[in-house]
Design a protein around this motif. Sequence first.
Motif, PDB file in Angstrom:
ATOM      1  N   PRO A 149     -29.308 -35.055   0.877  1.00 57.89           N
ATOM      2  CA  PRO A 149     -28.127 -34.891   1.730  1.00 57.89           C
ATOM      3  C   PRO A 149     -27.665 -33.450   1.973  1.00 57.89           C
ATOM      4  CG  PRO A 149     -27.750 -36.504  -0.027  1.00 57.89           C
ATOM      5  CD  PRO A 149     -28.973 -35.742  -0.385  1.00 57.89           C
ATOM      6  N   ASP A 150     -27.879 -32.536   1.010  1.00 59.24           N
ATOM      7  CA  ASP A 150     -27.242 -31.222   1.171  1.00 59.24           C
ATOM      8  C   ASP A 150     -28.000 -30.144   0.400  1.00 59.24           C
ATOM      9  OD1 ASP A 150     -25.422 -29.362   2.033  1.00 59.24           O
ATOM     10  OD2 ASP A 150     -23.771 -30.033   0.766  1.00 59.24           O
ATOM     11  N   THR A 151     -27.727 -28.893   0.774  1.00 61.55           N
ATOM     12  CA  THR A 151     -28.275 -27.733   0.072  1.00 61.55           C
ATOM     13  C   THR A 151     -27.262 -26.602   0.127  1.00 61.55           C
ATOM     14  OG1 THR A 151     -30.151 -26.189  -0.080  1.00 61.55           O
ATOM     15  CG2 THR A 151     -29.429 -26.790   2.120  1.00 61.55           C
ATOM     16  N   CYS A 152     -27.359 -25.660  -0.808  1.00 65.81           N
ATOM     17  CA  CYS A 152     -26.489 -24.479  -0.791  1.00 65.81           C
ATOM     18  C   CYS A 152     -27.201 -23.324  -1.490  1.00 65.81           C
ATOM     19  CB  CYS A 152     -25.144 -24.756  -1.467  1.00 65.81           C
ATOM     20  SG  CYS A 152     -25.218 -24.823  -3.278  1.00 65.81           S
ATOM     21  N   PHE A 153     -26.806 -22.099  -1.147  1.00 63.75           N
ATOM     22  CA  PHE A 153     -27.338 -20.926  -1.836  1.00 63.75           C
ATOM     23  C   PHE A 153     -26.646 -20.794  -3.182  1.00 63.75           C
ATOM     24  CE2 PHE A 153     -26.960 -16.401  -2.933  1.00 63.75           C
ATOM     25  CZ  PHE A 153     -28.311 -16.080  -3.028  1.00 63.75           C
ATOM     26  N   VAL A 154     -27.437 -20.455  -4.207  1.00 65.37           N
ATOM     27  CA  VAL A 154     -26.886 -20.318  -5.558  1.00 65.37           C
ATOM     28  C   VAL A 154     -26.809 -18.842  -5.944  1.00 65.37           C
ATOM     29  CG1 VAL A 154     -27.169 -20.921  -7.992  1.00 65.37           C
ATOM     30  CG2 VAL A 154     -27.740 -22.591  -6.215  1.00 65.37           C
ATOM     31  N   ARG A 155     -27.947 -18.208  -6.145  1.00 63.75           N
ATOM     32  CA  ARG A 155     -27.999 -16.777  -6.459  1.00 63.75           C
ATOM     33  C   ARG A 155     -29.461 -16.332  -6.467  1.00 63.75           C
ATOM     34  NH1 ARG A 155     -25.659 -17.442 -12.609  1.00 63.75           N
ATOM     35  NH2 ARG A 155     -27.400 -18.607 -13.509  1.00 63.75           N
ATOM     36  N   ASN A 156     -29.655 -15.008  -6.365  1.00 59.37           N
ATOM     37  CA  ASN A 156     -31.000 -14.442  -6.280  1.00 59.37           C
ATOM     38  C   ASN A 156     -31.771 -15.129  -5.152  1.00 59.37           C
ATOM     39  OD1 ASN A 156     -30.349 -12.827  -8.520  1.00 59.37           O
ATOM     40  ND2 ASN A 156     -30.987 -14.436  -9.933  1.00 59.37           N
ATOM     41  N   ASN A 157     -32.909 -15.733  -5.441  1.00 62.69           N
ATOM     42  CA  ASN A 157     -33.684 -16.446  -4.420  1.00 62.69           C
ATOM     43  C   ASN A 157     -33.554 -17.958  -4.556  1.00 62.69           C
ATOM     44  OD1 ASN A 157     -34.806 -14.027  -3.328  1.00 62.69           O
ATOM     45  ND2 ASN A 157     -36.216 -13.952  -5.057  1.00 62.69           N
ATOM     46  N   THR A 158     -32.528 -18.405  -5.269  1.00 57.87           N
ATOM     47  CA  THR A 158     -32.406 -19.818  -5.617  1.00 57.87           C
ATOM     48  C   THR A 158     -31.401 -20.564  -4.747  1.00 57.87           C
ATOM     49  OG1 THR A 158     -32.926 -19.232  -7.914  1.00 57.87           O
ATOM     50  CG2 THR A 158     -32.005 -21.417  -7.518  1.00 57.87           C
ATOM     51  N   VAL A 159     -31.792 -21.762  -4.329  1.00 60.42           N
ATOM     52  CA  VAL A 159     -30.877 -22.669  -3.637  1.00 60.42           C
ATOM     53  C   VAL A 159     -30.877 -23.999  -4.382  1.00 60.42           C
ATOM     54  CG1 VAL A 159     -31.243 -21.603  -1.380  1.00 60.42           C
ATOM     55  CG2 VAL A 159     -32.651 -23.563  -2.048  1.00 60.42           C
ATOM     56  N   ALA A 160     -29.796 -24.766  -4.210  1.00 62.53           N
ATOM     57  CA  ALA A 160     -29.692 -26.092  -4.814  1.00 62.53           C
ATOM     58  C   ALA A 160     -29.820 -27.136  -3.715  1.00 62.53           C
ATOM     59  CB  ALA A 160     -28.361 -26.246  -5.537  1.00 62.53           C
ATOM     60  N   VAL A 161     -30.519 -28.238  -4.022  1.00 65.46           N
ATOM     61  CA  VAL A 161     -30.695 -29.344  -3.075  1.00 65.46           C
ATOM     62  C   VAL A 161     -30.327 -30.644  -3.792  1.00 65.46           C
ATOM     63  CG1 VAL A 161     -32.301 -30.581  -1.580  1.00 65.46           C
ATOM     64  CG2 VAL A 161     -32.583 -28.118  -1.931  1.00 65.46           C
ATOM     65  N   THR A 162     -29.379 -31.396  -3.226  1.00 65.69           N
ATOM     66  CA  THR A 162     -29.007 -32.676  -3.822  1.00 65.69           C
ATOM     67  C   THR A 162     -30.027 -33.742  -3.432  1.00 65.69           C
ATOM     68  OG1 THR A 162     -27.543 -33.097  -1.938  1.00 65.69           O
ATOM     69  CG2 THR A 162     -26.544 -32.178  -3.924  1.00 65.69           C
ATOM     70  N   LEU A 163     -30.264 -34.673  -4.353  1.00 69.06           N
ATOM     71  CA  LEU A 163     -31.288 -35.701  -4.150  1.00 69.06           C
ATOM     72  C   LEU A 163     -30.685 -37.099  -4.084  1.00 69.06           C
ATOM     73  CD1 LEU A 163     -34.053 -34.254  -6.513  1.00 69.06           C
ATOM     74  CD2 LEU A 163     -33.650 -33.789  -4.089  1.00 69.06           C
ATOM     75  N   GLY A 164     -29.428 -37.184  -3.687  1.00 61.89           N
ATOM     76  CA  GLY A 164     -28.782 -38.452  -3.372  1.00 61.89           C
ATOM     77  C   GLY A 164     -28.814 -39.482  -4.465  1.00 61.89           C
ATOM     78  N   LEU A 165     -29.425 -40.643  -4.156  1.00 62.83           N
ATOM     79  CA  LEU A 165     -29.439 -41.778  -5.077  1.00 62.83           C
ATOM     80  C   LEU A 165     -30.235 -41.523  -6.340  1.00 62.83           C
ATOM     81  CD1 LEU A 165     -29.874 -44.674  -2.474  1.00 62.83           C
ATOM     82  CD2 LEU A 165     -27.776 -43.978  -3.630  1.00 62.83           C
ATOM     83  N   GLU A 166     -31.032 -40.470  -6.351  1.00 58.78           N
ATOM     84  CA  GLU A 166     -31.780 -40.124  -7.564  1.00 58.78           C
ATOM     85  C   GLU A 166     -30.869 -39.572  -8.668  1.00 58.78           C
ATOM     86  OE1 GLU A 166     -35.063 -40.615  -8.045  1.00 58.78           O
ATOM     87  OE2 GLU A 166     -35.197 -41.517  -6.052  1.00 58.78           O
ATOM     88  N   LYS A 167     -29.615 -39.285  -8.281  1.00 60.83           N
ATOM     89  CA  LYS A 167     -28.624 -38.724  -9.213  1.00 60.83           C
ATOM     90  C   LYS A 167     -29.117 -37.412  -9.820  1.00 60.83           C
ATOM     91  CE  LYS A 167     -26.672 -43.239 -10.373  1.00 60.83           C
ATOM     92  NZ  LYS A 167     -26.295 -44.181 -11.463  1.00 60.83           N
ATOM     93  N   GLN A 168     -29.773 -36.621  -8.966  1.00 59.94           N
ATOM     94  CA  GLN A 168     -30.316 -35.343  -9.400  1.00 59.94           C
ATOM     95  C   GLN A 168     -30.017 -34.264  -8.370  1.00 59.94           C
ATOM     96  OE1 GLN A 168     -34.510 -36.199  -9.814  1.00 59.94           O
ATOM     97  NE2 GLN A 168     -34.322 -36.542 -12.018  1.00 59.94           N
TER      98      GLN A 168
END
Length: 345
Positions: A149-168
């Motif tokens: 469903p979503d992603t965002c920049f975290v820091r350095n070269n890292t981004v976070a990506v949500t995996l919905g129903l996987e709860k991850q």
Amino acid sequence: MYVGLTEIEKTASQAAKYTEGLKRGGQFDENNLEVTISSELQSILKDVKSFGDIYINTSPFTLQVKAGRKDQAQYLVHTIPRLEQIKPSMLRQLTIPKDMQPIDILACRILPDGKYLILDSHISQSHLLLFSNEGMFMREVVTFTRYSPDTCFVRNNTVAVTLGLEKQTALVDVEKNKIIKTIDLSHVCDGVASDNQMLVISSMKKSTIVNLNDDSNTILKGILANCVAFFKGNIYGSICKENKVCCYKSTGETLWTFMHHDIEKPGQLTLDKNGFVYIASRGNYKIVVISPDGKTCKTILSEADGIKNNFAIDTNRATGMMIVSSEISIDSEDKSYETAFVYEI
């Protein structure tokens, strides 16, 4: 300008008077010094080879200079614009390769280096796509075999990506094109936002704040949102079914709630450096800005500006750039596909 020129005239007049005073006092007269050595000293020079030795004693510099005027001038110049002064100016459109059309953009991000990240998400597969500063497709970063469903920049070269129903939620290295870490939570992972130190992951059931330094996490009671943003310690959330935008403390307490007829089925939200909240109002094809106090709003983009089926939005607070997803039509083929527009705000 009038007041400024008056002050300049006063200063110039004082300088002119001072200069005239120096002139009258003979300060500008040229003086030539001539030295005639006495004949009596000539005999001394024959016998005396040295008049002494010179020693230089150095002591620490004690003068302290306070350079504050430049910063003070900057503080005076910087003013927060009024809501009615916010008027986006379009810069470019991302070029989506034909073999990638159609795509379903659930998130678009402006990275610190000016590149663009698009999350193309489908029921069984999602793609994280990287675009250049000029809006040209560069490469696919990572493919997920699930709905993201979503992603965002975290820091350095890292981004976070949500995996919905996987709860991850996955942490992805954009440069190395790989998942470097996976965060497991006790609830569905929909929206995600970060301030470089903390990660907020939201859903309409529960929301969690994760400390990126030690991986500890805390359930945020009271924060239920489809999409989230994180700015100066406050969390902002949109609730699609209720046409509502809320601002919370990082501990979960509600600071304000905003509803307006211009906001219909809100999607993602983001903030600029002054704390204005930008909402992708998908239900009526509008981009709406809410004042930092959550009391007033203004529509800055609409279907008349080419905005359609808009869900994703992001800003780069350092450069004053904004990216918005939108559906566009191919007139020659009577088809449409999603892309993203980049604006200066």
